[in-house]
Design a protein around this motif. Structure first.
Motif, PDB file in Angstrom:
ATOM      1  N   PRO B 168       0.830  -1.213   0.000  1.00  0.00           N
ATOM      2  CA  PRO B 168       0.000   0.000   0.000  1.00  0.00           C
ATOM      3  C   PRO B 168       0.865   1.265   0.000  1.00  0.00           C
ATOM      4  O   PRO B 168       1.735   1.432   0.856  1.00  0.00           O
ATOM      5  N   LEU B 171       1.408   3.550   3.163  1.00  0.00           N
ATOM      6  CA  LEU B 171       2.454   3.305   4.171  1.00  0.00           C
ATOM      7  C   LEU B 171       3.633   4.231   3.917  1.00  0.00           C
ATOM      8  O   LEU B 171       4.217   4.809   4.838  1.00  0.00           O
ATOM      9  N   ALA B 175       4.978   7.533   5.956  1.00  0.00           N
ATOM     10  CA  ALA B 175       6.388   7.672   6.335  1.00  0.00           C
ATOM     11  C   ALA B 175       6.943   9.018   5.870  1.00  0.00           C
ATOM     12  O   ALA B 175       7.746   9.645   6.571  1.00  0.00           O
ATOM     13  N   THR B 184      15.356   6.091   3.270  1.00  0.00           N
ATOM     14  CA  THR B 184      14.979   5.597   4.611  1.00  0.00           C
ATOM     15  C   THR B 184      13.638   4.887   4.558  1.00  0.00           C
ATOM     16  O   THR B 184      13.431   3.890   5.254  1.00  0.00           O
ATOM     17  N   LYS B 188      13.515   1.295   5.946  1.00  0.00           N
ATOM     18  CA  LYS B 188      12.822   1.059   7.220  1.00  0.00           C
ATOM     19  C   LYS B 188      11.380   0.595   7.066  1.00  0.00           C
ATOM     20  O   LYS B 188      10.809   0.043   7.994  1.00  0.00           O
ATOM     21  N   ILE B 189      10.775   0.875   5.917  1.00  0.00           N
ATOM     22  CA  ILE B 189       9.370   0.487   5.735  1.00  0.00           C
ATOM     23  C   ILE B 189       9.246  -0.606   4.679  1.00  0.00           C
ATOM     24  O   ILE B 189       8.757  -1.705   4.958  1.00  0.00           O
ATOM     25  N   PRO B 192      11.660  -4.118   5.215  1.00  0.00           N
ATOM     26  CA  PRO B 192      11.233  -5.072   6.254  1.00  0.00           C
ATOM     27  C   PRO B 192       9.916  -5.764   5.907  1.00  0.00           C
ATOM     28  O   PRO B 192       9.694  -6.905   6.283  1.00  0.00           O
ATOM     29  N   LEU B 193       9.050  -5.058   5.167  1.00  0.00           N
ATOM     30  CA  LEU B 193       7.775  -5.671   4.797  1.00  0.00           C
ATOM     31  C   LEU B 193       7.928  -6.628   3.621  1.00  0.00           C
ATOM     32  O   LEU B 193       7.029  -7.404   3.326  1.00  0.00           O
TER      33      LEU B 193
END
Lengths: 350, 280
Positions: B168, B171, B175, B184, B188-189, B192-193
């Protein structure tokens, strides 16, 4: 806190204009609701305020700063998204403290702010959970927590309640309004639900096809809609519109002959649209003779659809109605219950 | 009645699955059991499901005839480097193709995808000349660089791009509002997903590198530098005849890590493919 000023804001995708020069002023601490049907440009406008969409022309000011070209992070705003946009791989606590962490907050400061926000939103016992372990309402509160934790100048809400069921929506509506009362942060809230707009806003901006149709306090919009679109959009069920003629202080149409105090006797014949809110019709009054075609008892009120020689009208009555389909009733209109609109311009006629 | 039907259906389904398993399981079973049979028993017909006698010395001979431990290490470290490199390259490229709008993005992606259509045999000669000029023949560099920037990486980039497209966008917008820059957000988003997709990429890439055969036989010439698939061809007698039981013992040892990886990571493998909308 700060005021937000939009001056002649326009947006184009290629050669297609979607926002046509919008002027809106949200005063410091005000709760402004942008409302309109799907595709009217309200979410685009909110995203432009957030910095997630570029502004094709015009000026956007937050406080005294022109922020047209600033990144979202430099605008000092916080946004709550329709689908909450919580980071699925982070706990509630980390989600809420994430922005502070990236803005150089110390651990103690972050912990304090998260604790403060969690207490306000009753999230203290959920801090160690992941978003997938929360209900819709809890996720919504976490999304708000993430927004308030930073104490921004402006809150932006993009249809935040549309994923919740009807009961929860009513509860969250009150919660958001309470939050605004506590924090007094300037808030711009987008919704397509006019009930949300009416109940929450200090000021409503009704949008249609990329333009502002009317700006005003909720009851002003209800009592004095500036045009036919606003009249039809605000209020549920929608306002009834009847094409007819005003002459000598009376509005006439097939099956209708109403006295119109707002027009003086002797005025020459004029084609107008008469708008009557369903709740302003009175059974047993004078002026409208109509056949009952549908009776819908709601418990607290009864909604009745009437057939006229040309079209139908809907009435909402507090009393229980004994009428059944096929009955002929005479109806009147409460004082000041008629709104008139020009059939060519759709604008209100006084 | 209904329960009887469902039990009968279930039994039939399991029976069918067992039959379908035979072509997949039998060769592996034959390889493992034949590795401890005397040569004379290997091609006996009908084949024995279990060895009549067990000759474990074949495994010892594998290490005596070739620097097999060194070759094992070569395959292992190359596969790990290729896996890490491909994960980095494909996640960055996949994210860029999915999220960053730049002029010609779609056309460039199509060109990159075309790389999948060109067989390795077509590019192997030019690659040999290129690595020869760079002084990299009989080193492991070609075995690392070709997969990391070649077809396996293109396939992995495709997997990652599909995953990031499905993530999505809100997200990332959240951020951005939270104060994160593009890289970043990726780190960071998005990354990891992307674990399921990354797992699929890691497994694919590791297996591809581990099984790589054409490139080693073209670029590598000394046994100390061999990788396992190449080493397997070297278990021959003085006349060039295959020493089947020793070769099958080496093949068993070669297949072992792959089997372990697949058994351990089976769930991520399937999940990763499911997330990317690809079908195996």
């Amino acid at each position: 806190m700060a005021n937000v000023t939009l001056s002649q804001i326009k947006k184009q995708y290629g050669n297609t204009p979607v926002i046509h020069g919008v002027d809106i002023e949200a005063a410091d601490g005000e709760f402004v609701v942008l409302v309109g049907p799907s595709g009217c440009g309200k979410s685009t406008l909110l995203r432009m305020i957030a910095g997630l969409e570029t502004i094709s022309s015009g000026t956007l000011k937050i406080g005294d700063r022109i922020v047209n070209d600033l990144d979202p992070k430099d605008r000092d705003i916080a946004m709550v998204f329709q689908n909450y946009a919580l980071y699925p791989h982070m706990t509630v606590e980390t989600n809420m403290g994430f922005s502070l962490e990236h803005r150089g907050g110390t651990k103690t400061e972050i912990a304090e702010r998260v604790k403060w926000a969690a207490e306000i939103l009753d999230l203290s016992n959920l801090l160690k959970r992941y978003p997938r372990q929360l209900s819709g309402g809890q996720r919504q509160r976490v999304a708000m927590g993430r927004a308030i934790v930073r104490d921004p100048q402006v809150f932006l809400f993009d249809e935040p309640l549309s994923n919740l069921d009807a009961k929860l929506r009513v509860a969250m509506r009150a919660e958001i309004k309470n939050l605004h009362r506590k924090l007094k942060t300037t808030t711009i809230y987008v919704t397509h639900d006019q009930v949300e707009a009416m109940t929450m806003a200090d000021k409503i901006v009704v949008m249609n096809a990329g333009e502002v149709s009317q700006v005003g306090a909720p009851l002003d919009l209800y009592d004095r809609p500036a045009n036919r679109f606003v009249a039809g959009f605000i209020g549920s069920p929608s306002m009834n519109f009847i094409d007819g003629v005003v002459e000598n202080g009376r509005f006439t149409a097939p099956g209708i002959d109403l006295e119109t105090p707002s027009f003086t006797a002797g005025e020459t014949s004029r084609q107008l649209i008469c708008g009557i809110r369903p709740e302003h019709l009175v059974i047993g009054g004078e002026g409208i003779s109509a056949e009952v075609s549908l009776v819908e008892p709601m418990g607290s009120e009864t909604q009745v659809t009437f057939s006229l020689p040309e079209g139908t009208i809907v009435g909402v009555f507090r009393d229980r109605i004994a009428a059944k389909p096929g009955d002929i009733l005479t109806l009147g209109v409460q004082t000041d219950g008629c709104h008139f609109f020009d059939p060519l311009t759709d604008l209100r006629v006084e | 009645m209904k329960t009887d039907m469902s039990i009968r259906m279930r039994t039939m389904l399991y029976g069918l699955m067992c039959v379908l398993l035979i072509p997949f399981v039998f060769p592996t079973w034959w390889m493992v059991t034949s590795s401890v049979k005397p040569i004379s028993d290997i091609f006996a017909f009908p084949p024995d499901l279990l060895p009549r006698t067990y000759d474990w010395s074949t495994y010892q001979r594998v290490f005596e005839l070739q620097p097999f431990a060194q070759q094992y290490w070569n395959s292992g470290y190359i596969a790990l480097l290729v896996t890490a490199g491909t994960m980095i390259v494909s996640s960055l490229a996949g994210y860029a193709f999915a999220r960053i709008r730049f002029p010609g993005a779609d056309a460039i992606f199509m060109v990159v995808l075309l790389g999948l259509l060109i067989p390795a045999e077509v590019t192997i000669v030019p690659l040999f000349q290129m690595f020869n000029q760079w002084g990299m023949i009989n080193t492991h560099w070609p075995l690392i660089l070709v997969p990391v920037f070649g077809a396996p990486s293109v396939f992995s980039t495709f997997i990652m791009r599909q995953f990031f497209i499905a993530l999505p966008i809100e997200l990332e917008e959240a951020a951005r509002v939270d104060g994160l820059g593009r890289f970043t957000i990726f780190r960071k988003i998005a990354l990891p997903l992307a674990k399921p997709a990354l797992s699929a990429v890691a497994i694919f890439t590791f297996l591809h590198s581990w099984n790589l055969f054409l490139e080693p036989i073209v670029f590598i010439s000394t046994p100390q530098m061999f990788t396992l698939p190449q080493a397997l061809t070297q278990f021959t007698d003085a006349y060039g005849g295959a020493m089947w039981n020793i070769q099958l013992a080496a093949a068993t040892l070669t297949a072992l890590p792959v089997l372990i990886v697949f058994i351990v990571a089976q769930k991520q493998f399937v999940e990763g493919l499911a997330h990317t909308g690809l079908k195996g």
